[in-house]
Design a protein around this motif. Structure first.
Motif, PDB file in Angstrom:
ATOM      1  N   VAL A 116       0.841  -1.202   0.000  1.00 46.80           N
ATOM      2  CA  VAL A 116       0.000   0.000   0.000  1.00 46.80           C
ATOM      3  C   VAL A 116       0.874   1.250   0.000  1.00 46.80           C
ATOM      4  O   VAL A 116       0.618   2.212  -0.739  1.00 46.80           O
ATOM      5  CB  VAL A 116      -0.947  -0.001   1.220  1.00 46.80           C
ATOM      6  N   ASP A 117       1.928   1.250   0.821  1.00 46.40           N
ATOM      7  CA  ASP A 117       2.812   2.423   0.893  1.00 46.40           C
ATOM      8  C   ASP A 117       3.579   2.633  -0.413  1.00 46.40           C
ATOM      9  O   ASP A 117       3.902   3.774  -0.766  1.00 46.40           O
ATOM     10  CB  ASP A 117       3.808   2.256   2.050  1.00 46.40           C
ATOM     11  N   GLY A 118       3.879   1.559  -1.136  1.00 42.19           N
ATOM     12  CA  GLY A 118       4.680   1.694  -2.348  1.00 42.19           C
ATOM     13  C   GLY A 118       3.880   1.865  -3.624  1.00 42.19           C
ATOM     14  O   GLY A 118       4.455   1.986  -4.711  1.00 42.19           O
ATOM     15  N   TYR A 119       2.545   1.877  -3.509  1.00 46.10           N
ATOM     16  CA  TYR A 119       1.707   1.953  -4.711  1.00 46.10           C
ATOM     17  C   TYR A 119       1.332   3.399  -5.010  1.00 46.10           C
ATOM     18  O   TYR A 119       0.919   4.148  -4.123  1.00 46.10           O
ATOM     19  CB  TYR A 119       0.448   1.116  -4.529  1.00 46.10           C
ATOM     20  N   ASP A 120       1.484   3.800  -6.263  1.00 48.45           N
ATOM     21  CA  ASP A 120       1.106   5.146  -6.695  1.00 48.45           C
ATOM     22  C   ASP A 120       0.573   5.076  -8.112  1.00 48.45           C
ATOM     23  O   ASP A 120       1.300   4.762  -9.051  1.00 48.45           O
ATOM     24  CB  ASP A 120       2.313   6.087  -6.617  1.00 48.45           C
ATOM     25  N   ALA A 121      -0.717   5.332  -8.247  1.00 48.49           N
ATOM     26  CA  ALA A 121      -1.340   5.295  -9.581  1.00 48.49           C
ATOM     27  C   ALA A 121      -2.141   6.559  -9.797  1.00 48.49           C
ATOM     28  O   ALA A 121      -3.338   6.533 -10.109  1.00 48.49           O
ATOM     29  CB  ALA A 121      -2.223   4.056  -9.719  1.00 48.49           C
ATOM     30  N   ASP A 122      -1.498   7.686  -9.631  1.00 47.19           N
ATOM     31  CA  ASP A 122      -2.149   8.980  -9.803  1.00 47.19           C
ATOM     32  C   ASP A 122      -2.277   9.295 -11.290  1.00 47.19           C
ATOM     33  O   ASP A 122      -1.286   9.410 -12.009  1.00 47.19           O
ATOM     34  CB  ASP A 122      -1.341  10.069  -9.104  1.00 47.19           C
TER      35      ASP A 122
END
Length: 390
Positions: A253-259
């Motif tokens: 969760v901390d490493g996920y980025d899908a902006d």
């Protein structure tokens, strides 16, 4: 007196075959190394059995420069395989001499299982030794990959729920989340849903947990630890899995980025999504184009529609939505390096390579499914090794 017994309590020397593997140096430290595959053959532990039995052994993949040094010393030939695992000769000598107990556990990562009344600081220290020089039961934190490329791998069959035919009544040992007040539930409902793909692949205490799911990053009423307790209770696996599962969830969760805010102005930013999903003995393979910049595209809605059209069960819905979100996160993270975007299409109907863009469903036997998953896991590990070498 306990120290004096070390030599008497050592195990019998391990049975070996053939000549002892060659020793060599790869740097100026004076450390001697051996080739892992040759050690496995010498100890009759081939096909990765050596590392499964002794996870505490130091090992690393030889780089291109190190391989050239080993080849110059005459240990390997130019025709040898490109992937060479190095192990320390001193540790292998201990294993051969019967002093292998300390290598059966990864002591740098074993922690005592928290008990009632135990402080958190106590649980962060290595597990204490007991008689026989064995550590107390503990959990081993599995390594979560540093990148999101593991979401591109095939989605394996999830660990099934344990069903005991000898129990007439199911007794739940995990906490039941029913004490959340209505105000907290109302506040949580006002938050936007931000789903993060989570992949669980954990080996612990003779059990293997494999599962995929999506976790709401804005979840306030359920913690990863509570979810882990419920999952462990449902699957009837050891309680040591609880902190390992929670660690996996938090790390991903901390490493996920899908902006996708930067893509709103782009009217057409399509990527190719490939599905390779196994549920039970059914295998689904498909690929299609997905427009990242379109906010109306929903992986969950697409998964429900696809499963309804293909007549697939509900377990495929969560697996498909996980796979899509995982690949979308990877594409968004690497889109700045994309040099060849997909061509602009004039019509959504395809006229060529129709088989390539159509779903394929196979019903396989247990042996065929096991072989297919094993081959895909081997290929995924090979691709990751190549990516790490580059």
């Amino acid at each position: 007196m306990g120290r004096a017994k070390d030599k008497d309590e050592r195990d019998e020397p391990i049975s070996t075959t053939g000549r002892k593997p060659d020793r060599f140096m790869i740097d100026d430290s004076g450390e001697l190394y051996m080739i892992g595959s040759e050690v496995g053959t010498h100890l009759k532990m081939t096909r990765g059995l050596l590392y499964r039995k002794y996870p505490g052994l130091w090992r690393k993949q030889a780089t291109f420069e190190e391989r050239k040094k080993i080849e110059a010393q005459g240990v390997i030939s130019a025709q040898s395989t490109n992937n060479i695992t190095l192990v320390k000769a001193l540790e292998i000598d201990d294993v051969i001499d019967g002093l292998d107990e300390k290598y059966k556990y990864d002591h740098t990562k074993v922690y005592a299982t928290p008990s009632k009344g135990q402080d958190k600081e106590e649980t962060s220290t290595p597990a204490r030794r007991t008689r026989g020089n064995r550590p107390q039961p503990g959990w081993i934190p599995q390594t979560v990959p540093a990148t999101q490329s593991y979401h591109l791998d095939a989605v394996p069959t999830a660990t099934p729920v344990s069903r005991s035919r000898f129990l007439t009544k199911r007794v739940r040992s995990s906490p039941i989340i029913n004490d959340i007040d209505e105000a907290a539930m109302h506040d949580a409902a006002q938050l936007d849903e931000y789903l993060v793909p989570i992949r669980l692949d954990i080996d612990l205490e003779g059990h293997r947990l494999r599962d995929t799911l999506t976790w709401n990053k804005n979840e306030k009423n359920l913690t990863p630890e509570q979810f882990s307790e419920i999952l462990v209770d449902d699957l009837e696996i050891p309680g040591a899995f609880v902190p390992a599962i929670a660690n996996f969830i938090r790390t991903q969760v901390d490493g996920y980025d899908a902006d996708t805010k930067a893509l709103v102005e782009n009217s057409d930013h399509r990527v190719i999504i490939k599905l390779n999903i196994h549920v039970g003995n059914t295998s689904l393979v498909d690929q299609f184009e997905w427009d990242i910049s379109c906010p109306q595209n929903s992986p969950e809605e697409f998964a429900r529609t696809l499963c309804q059209e293909l007549g697939l069960g509900g377990e495929f819905i969560s697996a498909i939505s996980y796979s899509i979100r995982g690949q979308l996160g990877w594409h968004i993270k690497t889109m700045t390096f994309t040099e060849a975007p997909l061509k602009t299409i004039e019509t959504p109907l395809r006229t060529g390579n129709l088989d390539k863009w159509a779903p394929s469903i196979e019903n396989l036997t247990d042996q065929e499914m096991e072989k297919k998953i094993r081959d895909q896991d081997r290929n995924a590990r090979r691709m990751r090794r190549l990516a790490n070498m580059n």
